[in-house]
Design an enzyme around this catalytic site. Structure first.
Site, PDB file in Angstrom:
ATOM      1  N   ALA A  65     -44.186 -65.179 -58.936  1.00 44.23           N
ATOM      2  CA  ALA A  65     -44.449 -65.822 -57.653  1.00 44.23           C
ATOM      3  C   ALA A  65     -43.686 -65.057 -56.578  1.00 44.23           C
ATOM      4  O   ALA A  65     -42.684 -64.395 -56.861  1.00 44.23           O
ATOM      5  CB  ALA A  65     -43.991 -67.271 -57.704  1.00 44.23           C
ATOM      6  N   GLY A 109     -44.332 -66.043 -62.869  1.00 48.21           N
ATOM      7  CA  GLY A 109     -45.710 -66.500 -62.676  1.00 48.21           C
ATOM      8  C   GLY A 109     -46.739 -65.496 -63.165  1.00 48.21           C
ATOM      9  O   GLY A 109     -47.860 -65.874 -63.509  1.00 48.21           O
ATOM     10  N   GLU A 112     -47.039 -66.172 -66.758  1.00 52.91           N
ATOM     11  CA  GLU A 112     -47.726 -67.470 -66.876  1.00 52.91           C
ATOM     12  C   GLU A 112     -49.220 -67.328 -66.591  1.00 52.91           C
ATOM     13  O   GLU A 112     -50.047 -67.965 -67.238  1.00 52.91           O
ATOM     14  CB  GLU A 112     -47.060 -68.477 -65.935  1.00 52.91           C
ATOM     15  CG  GLU A 112     -45.628 -68.798 -66.381  1.00 52.91           C
ATOM     16  CD  GLU A 112     -44.833 -69.592 -65.346  1.00 52.91           C
ATOM     17  OE1 GLU A 112     -44.791 -69.175 -64.170  1.00 52.91           O
ATOM     18  OE2 GLU A 112     -44.250 -70.629 -65.709  1.00 52.91           O
ATOM     19  N   GLU A 132     -37.079 -66.484 -64.258  1.00 50.10           N
ATOM     20  CA  GLU A 132     -36.795 -67.423 -63.159  1.00 50.10           C
ATOM     21  C   GLU A 132     -35.351 -67.895 -63.139  1.00 50.10           C
ATOM     22  O   GLU A 132     -34.785 -68.196 -62.083  1.00 50.10           O
ATOM     23  CB  GLU A 132     -37.722 -68.654 -63.277  1.00 50.10           C
ATOM     24  CG  GLU A 132     -39.173 -68.395 -62.908  1.00 50.10           C
ATOM     25  CD  GLU A 132     -40.032 -67.973 -64.079  1.00 50.10           C
ATOM     26  OE1 GLU A 132     -39.481 -67.526 -65.115  1.00 50.10           O
ATOM     27  OE2 GLU A 132     -41.256 -68.082 -63.970  1.00 50.10           O
TER      28      GLU A 132
HETATM   29  N1  CO8 Z   1     -41.861 -61.579 -55.178  1.00 53.13           N
HETATM   30  C1  CO8 Z   1     -41.862 -60.878 -54.017  1.00 53.13           C
HETATM   31  N2  CO8 Z   1     -41.751 -59.545 -53.966  1.00 53.13           N
HETATM   32  C2  CO8 Z   1     -41.592 -58.888 -55.119  1.00 53.13           C
HETATM   33  C3  CO8 Z   1     -41.575 -59.549 -56.363  1.00 53.13           C
HETATM   34  C4  CO8 Z   1     -41.724 -60.965 -56.364  1.00 53.13           C
HETATM   35  N3  CO8 Z   1     -41.747 -61.683 -57.494  1.00 53.13           N
HETATM   36  N4  CO8 Z   1     -41.393 -58.635 -57.332  1.00 53.13           N
HETATM   37  C5  CO8 Z   1     -41.310 -57.446 -56.721  1.00 53.13           C
HETATM   38  N5  CO8 Z   1     -41.445 -57.594 -55.391  1.00 53.13           N
HETATM   39  C6  CO8 Z   1     -41.403 -56.545 -54.360  1.00 53.13           C
HETATM   40  C7  CO8 Z   1     -39.988 -56.043 -54.115  1.00 53.13           C
HETATM   41  O1  CO8 Z   1     -39.298 -56.886 -53.235  1.00 53.13           O
HETATM   42  C8  CO8 Z   1     -40.266 -54.678 -53.535  1.00 53.13           C
HETATM   43  O2  CO8 Z   1     -40.629 -54.837 -52.182  1.00 53.13           O
HETATM   44  P1  CO8 Z   1     -40.072 -53.782 -51.067  1.00 53.13           P
HETATM   45  O3  CO8 Z   1     -40.632 -52.447 -51.490  1.00 53.13           O
HETATM   46  O4  CO8 Z   1     -40.654 -54.297 -49.794  1.00 53.13           O
HETATM   47  O5  CO8 Z   1     -38.585 -53.820 -51.167  1.00 53.13           O
HETATM   48  C9  CO8 Z   1     -41.501 -54.218 -54.283  1.00 53.13           C
HETATM   49  O6  CO8 Z   1     -42.109 -55.410 -54.807  1.00 53.13           O
HETATM   50  C10 CO8 Z   1     -41.192 -53.304 -55.458  1.00 53.13           C
HETATM   51  O7  CO8 Z   1     -40.234 -53.962 -56.282  1.00 53.13           O
HETATM   52  P2  CO8 Z   1     -38.853 -53.260 -56.732  1.00 53.13           P
HETATM   53  O8  CO8 Z   1     -38.397 -52.282 -55.710  1.00 53.13           O
HETATM   54  O9  CO8 Z   1     -37.914 -54.352 -57.116  1.00 53.13           O
HETATM   55  O10 CO8 Z   1     -39.376 -52.465 -58.019  1.00 53.13           O
HETATM   56  P3  CO8 Z   1     -38.522 -52.041 -59.296  1.00 53.13           P
HETATM   57  O11 CO8 Z   1     -39.395 -51.122 -60.073  1.00 53.13           O
HETATM   58  O12 CO8 Z   1     -37.161 -51.566 -58.904  1.00 53.13           O
HETATM   59  O13 CO8 Z   1     -38.302 -53.401 -60.144  1.00 53.13           O
HETATM   60  C11 CO8 Z   1     -39.026 -55.495 -61.113  1.00 53.13           C
HETATM   61  C12 CO8 Z   1     -39.418 -54.046 -60.690  1.00 53.13           C
HETATM   62  C13 CO8 Z   1     -38.035 -55.422 -62.259  1.00 53.13           C
HETATM   63  C14 CO8 Z   1     -40.292 -56.176 -61.562  1.00 53.13           C
HETATM   64  C15 CO8 Z   1     -38.380 -56.219 -59.917  1.00 53.13           C
HETATM   65  O14 CO8 Z   1     -39.236 -56.061 -58.779  1.00 53.13           O
HETATM   66  C16 CO8 Z   1     -38.173 -57.691 -60.130  1.00 53.13           C
HETATM   67  O15 CO8 Z   1     -37.252 -58.072 -60.826  1.00 53.13           O
HETATM   68  N6  CO8 Z   1     -39.040 -58.533 -59.534  1.00 53.13           N
HETATM   69  C17 CO8 Z   1     -38.886 -59.975 -59.582  1.00 53.13           C
HETATM   70  C18 CO8 Z   1     -39.281 -60.520 -60.933  1.00 53.13           C
HETATM   71  C19 CO8 Z   1     -39.069 -62.010 -60.952  1.00 53.13           C
HETATM   72  O16 CO8 Z   1     -37.966 -62.503 -60.814  1.00 53.13           O
HETATM   73  N7  CO8 Z   1     -40.167 -62.753 -61.157  1.00 53.13           N
HETATM   74  C20 CO8 Z   1     -40.112 -64.185 -61.192  1.00 53.13           C
HETATM   75  C21 CO8 Z   1     -40.387 -64.743 -59.830  1.00 53.13           C
HETATM   76  S1  CO8 Z   1     -40.176 -66.477 -59.775  1.00 53.13           S
HETATM   77  C22 CO8 Z   1     -41.604 -67.103 -60.391  1.00 53.13           C
HETATM   78  O17 CO8 Z   1     -42.499 -66.410 -60.772  1.00 53.13           O
HETATM   79  C23 CO8 Z   1     -41.664 -68.586 -60.390  1.00 53.13           C
HETATM   80  C24 CO8 Z   1     -42.795 -69.052 -61.246  1.00 53.13           C
HETATM   81  C25 CO8 Z   1     -43.191 -70.387 -60.782  1.00 53.13           C
HETATM   82  C26 CO8 Z   1     -44.661 -70.526 -60.855  1.00 53.13           C
HETATM   83  C27 CO8 Z   1     -45.345 -69.542 -60.009  1.00 53.13           C
HETATM   84  C28 CO8 Z   1     -46.749 -69.343 -60.347  1.00 53.13           C
HETATM   85  C29 CO8 Z   1     -47.234 -67.946 -60.128  1.00 53.13           C
END
Ligand code: CO8
Length: 258
Positions: A65, A109, A112, A132
């Site tokens: 998400a 998400g 999921e 999460e």
């Molecule tokens: N939300 C918003 N932006 C994101 C997300 C995200 N989940 N994941 C990545 N991005 C963005 C980054 O902010 C970045 O943006 P910018 O270039 O503007 O800085 C861009 O995507 C590229 O990401 P990274 O630079 O971080 O890329 P890396 O290769 O260094 O890392 C990762 C990749 C490991 C995947 C890292 O991006 C990461 O950890 N992302 C978050 C993963 C996460 O925590 N996911 C869980 C989110 S919470 C959730 O899903 C709640 C579920 C509830 C139900 C929702 C239903 C869908």
């Protein structure tokens, strides 16, 4: 005009649906989910479509998400708007088979969403996780319910409580993923599987999906009865006559999907 968040094309009786927010690793926001549901529903209602492939980019199926959108939200915001209700929940009602073709990250998400699909085919670079807990929340789109059903309690607890990621090989061993293929073969493999499914009689495909899903939600005796009644119902279709006649005549069936 802003670019579509979800792209789609059809190949014969198969629809290919691609999440298209690559710069944010396909982070799922309401706008994307609304588009996704509209596209999937359109294919679901189209008699010319027999199966759907859902995919992302080479780097991410979906990284969860949208954290930027969620960060300022309050309890009142998420409760009153029923965040992750609405079209998120409605994705469950797609009745045709959906194959998730997962390359790269399927996190939160994103994992999921993949689990909501009927089959997951993974590229060898796929990584699954429910991170999460690192954000001070828990999975909210089925992760605590579907993951233990797919991989068992111990591994689900491990992934959800430590936030560690699981690679494609571990995901296949654990039963989350049906096949792992080289990344450059992912779409072909998923489209081929979808083409096979779409060549089967559509009513039997839809009933098979419904029955397998019922296994998750009903006691055994009810599930068995549900299966038997659907089995009986299929004897009312032309495709059952054709499928069996074709077998007896040693030829391929020509299904009319009715
Ligand atoms: N939300 C918003 N932006 C994101 C997300 C995200 N989940 N994941 C990545 N991005 C963005 C980054 O902010 C970045 O943006 P910018 O270039 O503007 O800085 C861009 O995507 C590229 O990401 P990274 O630079 O971080 O890329 P890396 O290769 O260094 O890392 C990762 C990749 C490991 C995947 C890292 O991006 C990461 O950890 N992302 C978050 C993963 C996460 O925590 N996911 C869980 C989110 S919470 C959730 O899903 C709640 C579920 C509830 C139900 C929702 C239903 C869908």
């Amino acid at each position: 005009m802003s670019e579509a968040l979800v792209l789609t094309e059809t190949r014969g009786r198969v629809a290919l649906v691609t999440l298209n927010r690559p710069k944010a690793l396909n982070a799922l926001n309401d706008a994307l989910i609304d588009e996704l549901f509209a596209v999937l529903r359109r294919h679901d209602q189209d008699d010319g479509i027999g199966a759907i492939v859902l995919t992302g980019s080479e780097k991410a199926f979906a990284a969860g998400a949208d954290i930027a959108a969620m960060q300022p939200m309050t309890f009142q915001d998420v409760y009153k708007s029923d965040y992750i209700g609405g079209n998120w929940e409605a994705l469950r009602r797609i009745r045709k088979p959906v194959i998730a073709a997962v390359a790269g990250y399927a996190l939160g998400g994103g994992c999921e969403l993949a689990m909501l699909c009927d089959i997951i085919i993974a590229a060898d670079n796929a990584r699954f996780g429910q991170p999460e807990i690192k954000l001070g929340i828990i999975p909210g789109f089925g992760g605590t319910q579907r993951l233990p059903r797919a991989v068992g309690k111990a591994k689900a607890m491990d992934l959800i409580l430590t936030a560690r990621m699981m690679d494609a090989e571990e995901a296949e061993r654990a039963g989350l993923v049906s096949r792992v293929v080289p990344a450059d073969r992912l779409l072909d493999e998923a489209l081929n599987a979808a083409t096979v499914i779409a060549s089967m009689s559509l009513p039997s495909v839809m009933m098979a999906k419904e029955c397998v899903n019922a296994a998750y939600e009903s006691p055994l005796h009810e599930g068995l009865l549900f299966e038997r009644r659907n089995f009986h119902a299929l004897f009312s279709t032309q495709d059952q006559k054709e499928g069996m006649q074709a077998f007896l005549e040693k030829r391929q069936p020509v299904f009319r999907h009715e």
